[in-house]
Design an enzyme around this catalytic site. Structure first.
Site, short mmCIF file in Angstrom:
data_model
loop_
_atom_site.label_atom_id
_atom_site.label_comp_id
_atom_site.label_asym_id
_atom_site.label_seq_id
_atom_site.Cartn_x
_atom_site.Cartn_y
_atom_site.Cartn_z
N ASP A 63 0.78 -1.25 0.00
CA ASP A 63 0.00 0.00 0.00
C ASP A 63 0.81 1.30 0.00
O ASP A 63 0.50 2.22 0.76
CB ASP A 63 -0.98 -0.01 1.19
CG ASP A 63 -1.97 -1.16 1.14
OD1 ASP A 63 -1.91 -1.97 0.20
OD2 ASP A 63 -2.82 -1.26 2.05
N LYS A 183 -6.85 -5.08 -3.14
CA LYS A 183 -7.59 -5.64 -1.99
C LYS A 183 -8.59 -4.62 -1.45
O LYS A 183 -8.46 -3.42 -1.71
CB LYS A 183 -6.61 -6.06 -0.90
CG LYS A 183 -5.81 -4.89 -0.34
CD LYS A 183 -4.77 -5.39 0.64
CE LYS A 183 -3.99 -4.24 1.23
NZ LYS A 183 -4.80 -3.32 2.05
N CYS A 228 -2.08 -2.59 7.55
CA CYS A 228 -2.02 -3.52 6.42
C CYS A 228 -0.72 -4.32 6.35
O CYS A 228 -0.75 -5.49 5.97
CB CYS A 228 -2.29 -2.77 5.13
SG CYS A 228 -4.02 -2.23 5.07
C1 VGL Z 1 -4.79 0.88 5.55
C2 VGL Z 1 -6.30 1.89 6.91
C3 VGL Z 1 -7.31 1.61 6.04
C4 VGL Z 1 -3.36 0.46 5.29
C5 VGL Z 1 -5.79 0.58 4.65
O1 VGL Z 1 -2.98 0.30 4.12
O2 VGL Z 1 -2.60 0.30 6.25
N1 VGL Z 1 -5.05 1.51 6.67
N2 VGL Z 1 -7.05 0.96 4.90
#
Ligand code: VGL
Ligand code: ZN
Length: 302
Positions: A63, A183, A228
């Site tokens: 991410d 995802k 994540c």
């Molecule tokens: C994430 C909060 C919500 C992340 C993803 O990538 O850590 N954090 N969605």
């Protein structure tokens, strides 16, 4: 033999403790007092020693997207106040210095009506044990009255499919043959891990891709450490991969949550390393007893 399998390196003075050696001997001898017979040794060689000496390594970049760096969920505005863009040069350097068998890049990839968005709260009925919708605030955890009934943290709208915020940081090097994993695409389920959604209803193709390539070791980095990245590392361990987190290529939402995540992962055999140590681990020159002990426990379960 064990001292030679895990020679101390410059970064790591201590090798196996007596307690760890004892556990390994007991596990390796398949519970027999008389030592290891030929079948047992063959099994041990194929399933354990070979993996330690000849790791097949995957690098999972989690991410590294605009919204977590300078967009709606920028970590600099979160409790730990971290500059998430700092992971980019560290990851790029690893990609150029280290020959990974497989590189996977995950992306949080939500539809506009996703259940994790605070501004979508009115789209769903809350569970009966939950406080009234009017009292729910950003970053609170709620439960929805749907078929999953799972806990859901309320995040600002982020990483909407096709938006600028969902794009990978423009400075990140993405190898041409990287496996891209989207995802969080089910509107009613969140997905912190690159392997599974939060309720383990459906799997992404990630585990299968790594298994196909015979991956034994997984190196995880990216954003956010306590969300994540941590959940991805957790599932990596559960799939039986020896798992390392690259500390200087990780940034967090919250430091207490990061400590809890890190402790929990280390108890399960994950190791936390510096990017400078990755290359020798990938080459099989720096071999970690903690990972090998976890692998041995795994082997015994199968
Ligand atoms: C994430 C909060 C919500 C992340 C993803 O990538 O850590 N954090 N969605
Ligand atoms: Zn998300």
């Amino acid at each position: 033999m064990l001292d030679r399998l895990f020679p101390a390196s410059d970064d790591r003075k201590s090798t196996l403790s007596d307690q760890e050696k004892k556990e390994l001997y007991v596990l390796a001898a398949c519970g027999q007092d008389s030592g290891i017979d030929k079948d047992c040794f063959t099994r041990l060689w194929k399933n354990w020693i070979h993996k330690i000496l000849h790791p097949v390594s995957a690098f999972i970049v989690v991410d590294v997207q605009n919204d977590f760096i300078s967009g709606s969920l920028a970590l600099i505005n979160c409790p730990a106040k971290q500059e998430a863009s700092a992971v980019v040069p560290v990851i790029n350097k690893l990609l150029s210095d280290v020959k990974f068998n497989t590189v996977a890049v995950t992306k949080d990839w939500h539809p506009p009506n996703h259940c994790s968005f605070f501004d979508n709260l009115s789209l769903r009925k809350l569970g009966s044990s939950c406080k009234p919708a009017a009292e729910v605030q950003l970053f609170d955890t709620v439960t929805f009255d749907d078929k999953y009934k799972c806990q859901q943290k309320m995040w600002p709208r982020h990483c909407v499919q096709g938006s600028w915020g969902a794009e990978l940081h423009r400075g990140l090097t993405v190898p041409n043959d990287a496996v891209i994993i989207n995802k969080g695409i089910n509107p009613d389920l969140d997905s912190y891990s690159g392997f599974w959604d939060n309720e383990k209803v459906s799997q992404t193709p990630l585990a299968e891709k790594l298994q196909e390539k015979g991956v034994t070791h997984v190196f995880v980095c990216g954003i956010a450490w306590d969300v994540c990245v941590g959940h991805t590392a957790q599932d990596s361990l559960d799939f039986g991969f020896s798992t390392a987190l690259v500390a200087d290529a990780l940034k967090s939402v919250d430091l207490d949550e990061t400590k809890a995540m890190s402790d929990s992962l280390c108890r399960k055999g994950a190791v936390i390393i510096d990017s400078s140590q990755v290359k020798n681990m990938v080459l099989g020159l720096d071999r970690r007893p903690e990972m090998a002990i976890a692998a041995m426990r795994n082997m015994k379960l199968k």
